[in-house]
Design a protein around this motif. Structure first.
Motif, PDB file in Angstrom:
ATOM      1  N   ASN A 174       0.821  -1.210   0.000  1.00  0.00           N
ATOM      2  CA  ASN A 174       0.000   0.000   0.000  1.00  0.00           C
ATOM      3  C   ASN A 174       0.855   1.260   0.000  1.00  0.00           C
ATOM      4  OD1 ASN A 174      -2.833  -0.495  -0.159  1.00  0.00           O
ATOM      5  ND2 ASN A 174      -2.733  -1.500   1.823  1.00  0.00           N
ATOM      6  N   THR A 175       1.955   1.235   0.730  1.00  0.00           N
ATOM      7  CA  THR A 175       2.873   2.374   0.718  1.00  0.00           C
ATOM      8  C   THR A 175       3.424   2.611  -0.680  1.00  0.00           C
ATOM      9  OG1 THR A 175       3.502   1.965   3.020  1.00  0.00           O
ATOM     10  CG2 THR A 175       5.002   3.307   1.709  1.00  0.00           C
ATOM     11  N   THR A 177       2.075   1.557  -3.680  1.00  0.00           N
ATOM     12  CA  THR A 177       1.053   1.952  -4.652  1.00  0.00           C
ATOM     13  C   THR A 177       0.554   3.367  -4.413  1.00  0.00           C
ATOM     14  OG1 THR A 177      -0.636   0.841  -3.299  1.00  0.00           O
ATOM     15  CG2 THR A 177       0.308  -0.396  -5.125  1.00  0.00           C
ATOM     16  N   THR A 178       0.509   3.795  -3.155  1.00  0.00           N
ATOM     17  CA  THR A 178       0.120   5.181  -2.865  1.00  0.00           C
ATOM     18  C   THR A 178       1.140   6.147  -3.466  1.00  0.00           C
ATOM     19  OG1 THR A 178      -1.003   4.542  -0.827  1.00  0.00           O
ATOM     20  CG2 THR A 178      -0.362   6.851  -1.045  1.00  0.00           C
ATOM     21  N   TRP A 182      -1.917   5.330  -7.043  1.00  0.00           N
ATOM     22  CA  TRP A 182      -3.197   4.650  -6.854  1.00  0.00           C
ATOM     23  C   TRP A 182      -3.822   5.047  -5.521  1.00  0.00           C
ATOM     24  CZ3 TRP A 182       0.632   1.258  -9.118  1.00  0.00           C
ATOM     25  CH2 TRP A 182       0.302   0.794 -10.394  1.00  0.00           C
ATOM     26  N   THR A 183      -5.125   4.972  -5.447  1.00  0.00           N
ATOM     27  CA  THR A 183      -5.830   5.201  -4.190  1.00  0.00           C
ATOM     28  C   THR A 183      -6.163   3.861  -3.553  1.00  0.00           C
ATOM     29  OG1 THR A 183      -8.054   5.171  -5.178  1.00  0.00           O
ATOM     30  CG2 THR A 183      -6.869   7.281  -5.186  1.00  0.00           C
ATOM     31  N   ALA A 184      -6.609   3.902  -2.308  1.00  0.00           N
ATOM     32  CA  ALA A 184      -6.960   2.667  -1.599  1.00  0.00           C
ATOM     33  C   ALA A 184      -8.093   1.935  -2.305  1.00  0.00           C
ATOM     34  CB  ALA A 184      -7.346   2.989  -0.157  1.00  0.00           C
ATOM     35  N   GLY A 439       7.276   9.650  -5.405  1.00  0.00           N
ATOM     36  CA  GLY A 439       7.461   8.647  -4.370  1.00  0.00           C
ATOM     37  C   GLY A 439       8.909   8.298  -4.129  1.00  0.00           C
TER      38      GLY A 439
END
Length: 442
Positions: A174-175, A177-178, A182-184, A439
């Protein structure tokens, strides 16, 4: 909800992609009985107690011998809720270019990781490539979850170990992809065992720590962009493939422009502009082998009849007047280099955009993307096989292209070897890298 979902698989070698695809085909009853019998016999010959479902998809002899997927293979299956077209892509870093090809039209990608290894270098590489391609939805399949915690003394301890591993991998992913944009809501993590079918067709009692949908349940219900053009809605984009002039007694004056609608829609009476000439006219009729249409949507192959006699040839684009792109002959582009020989400034290539192929010269190599650090290396000397970079390009004939972030179809192109005709690069119009470089350091 669209009744067709285009998806792809990605992941590292030995993460179980072929087994998962075989499981999807098997659980949706998309393979014939004689195929199952053949796989069962081959599995017995290999000394296996259960059928090796990967044999359903590793079709090339070299794939079977090496135990890895090499080529992109397209599989078709369906459930009562939806039909699916799946691109099974290779996991080896040597075949990253095939992953780019397979995922370029995907609306969703299943990215696999081995639960015992977690997020590794190839996982990050694939996630970065999928972000650059603008894939809207991701599923992280944490495969081989049943192999975690086998040394634990009790079932409860084994389940707790699996839950801890799944939670840690999901958090790390998740870290990542954020950071990639991307969103959750765009990403779902599922613990699976492709070998045993846990959480593939139905939710498994072996993973009480997971309360989400099974993989197939999610694939059946996930909302996707029906025309697969990207996040933005734009007007008509119709690359002309062929000019139809029958010259028969029945059709003495027929002049039609055949092609496939890349974006938007068109109806008789719509005002359009022909690019790159800029001439305006009106659509008089939309012909198909089954008769005339009142409206044509993206993906439909049609023949447009215009009210005026206009000089149009293969490679031109018929677009809506309201938001027609400005034809460009010099532009920046993000390129995934697929050639064995490095790309250097000054290279002379062919560029294929839509139905137009024109000569092109590579100007500056602006930067190379480091998919591990999600950062840029400025002014590289070259781009090697599988490298992703930002370059400048000048073409001999203007192209009517949109920024890739506006539309995936009209913002993509190929770079081709003018001597041998081999595809050397997959290009995205615009600086797509800037969207993921935020990122850096993740």
């Amino acid at each position: 909800m669209s009744d067709l979902l285009r998806l792809a698989t990605a992941g590292s070698v030995d993460d179980g992609k072929s087994t998962l695809v075989g499981r999807l085909l098997y659980d949706t009853k998309s393979v014939l009985a004689d195929q199952i019998d053949a796989v069962t016999r081959a599995s017995v010959d290999k000394g296996l107690a259960t059928p090796d479902l990967s044999l359903l998809v590793d079709g090339l002899r070299a794939e079977r011998e090496q135990g890895i997927t090499i080529d992109v293979a397209y599989r078709y299956f369906a459930t009562p809720a939806r039909s699916f077209v799946l691109a099974d892509t290779p996991g080896h870093v040597q075949y990253t270019r095939n992953t780019v090809s397979g995922a370029s039209t995907a609306q969703l990608v299943i990215l696999l990781v081995d639960a015992r290894k977690g997020v590794i270098e190839q996982t990050r590489r694939h996630a970065a490539v999928l972000a650059l391609l603008g894939v809207p939805k991701l599923v992280l399949a944490v495969n081989k979850i049943d192999l975690v915690g086998q040394d634990e003394p009790t079932d409860e301890a084994r389940t707790a170990a699996q839950a801890a591993v799944f939670t840690a991998i999901s958090a790390e992913f998740n870290t990542l992809t954020t950071a990639l944009g991307w969103t959750a809501e765009d990403v779902l993590e599922i613990p699976v065992s492709a070998l045993h079918g846990d959480n593939v067709a139905s939710r498994s009692t072996n993973t009480p720590y997971y309360d989400g949908p099974s993989l197939i349940e999610h694939l059946e219900s996930v909302p996707v962009d029906a025309d697969n053009t990207g996040a933005h809605s734009i007007g008509l984009r119709f690359p002309v493939q062929y000019v139809i002039r029958p010259r028969t007694a029945e059709y003495p004056d027929y002049r039609g422009y055949a092609g496939q609608i890349a974006a938007g829609s068109v109806s008789p009476g719509d005002e359009v502009v022909v690019l790159p000439s800029g001439i305006r006219t009106t659509v008089a009729r939309i012909d198909t082998p089954d008769g005339e249409l009142a409206v044509a949507q993206p993906g439909r192959s049609v023949t447009l009849i215009l009210t005026d006699e206009v000089d149009i040839s293969r490679g031109d684009v018929i677009a809506s007047v309201a938001d027609a792109p400005e034809p460009i002959d010099t532009f920046d582009a993000t390129v995934c280099w697929l050639g064995d020989k490095p790309l250097r400034a000054g290279a002379r290539l062919l560029l294929k955009h839509g139905t137009r192929t024109t000569q092109a010269i590579v100007g500056t190599l602006v930067e190379r993307f480091d998919e591990q650090r999600l950062a840029a290396e400025p002014s590289p000397e070259s781009l090697a096989l599988n490298d992703i970079g930002l370059i400048s390009i000048r073409v001999a004939e203007p192209i009517a292209a949109d920024d890739y972030r506006v539309n995936r179809h009209t913002g993509s192109f190929l770079l081709i070897d003018p001597a041998g005709g081999n595809t050397l690069g997959a290009g995205l119009v615009g600086d797509v890298l800037s969207a993921v470089e935020v990122g850096a350091g993740v």
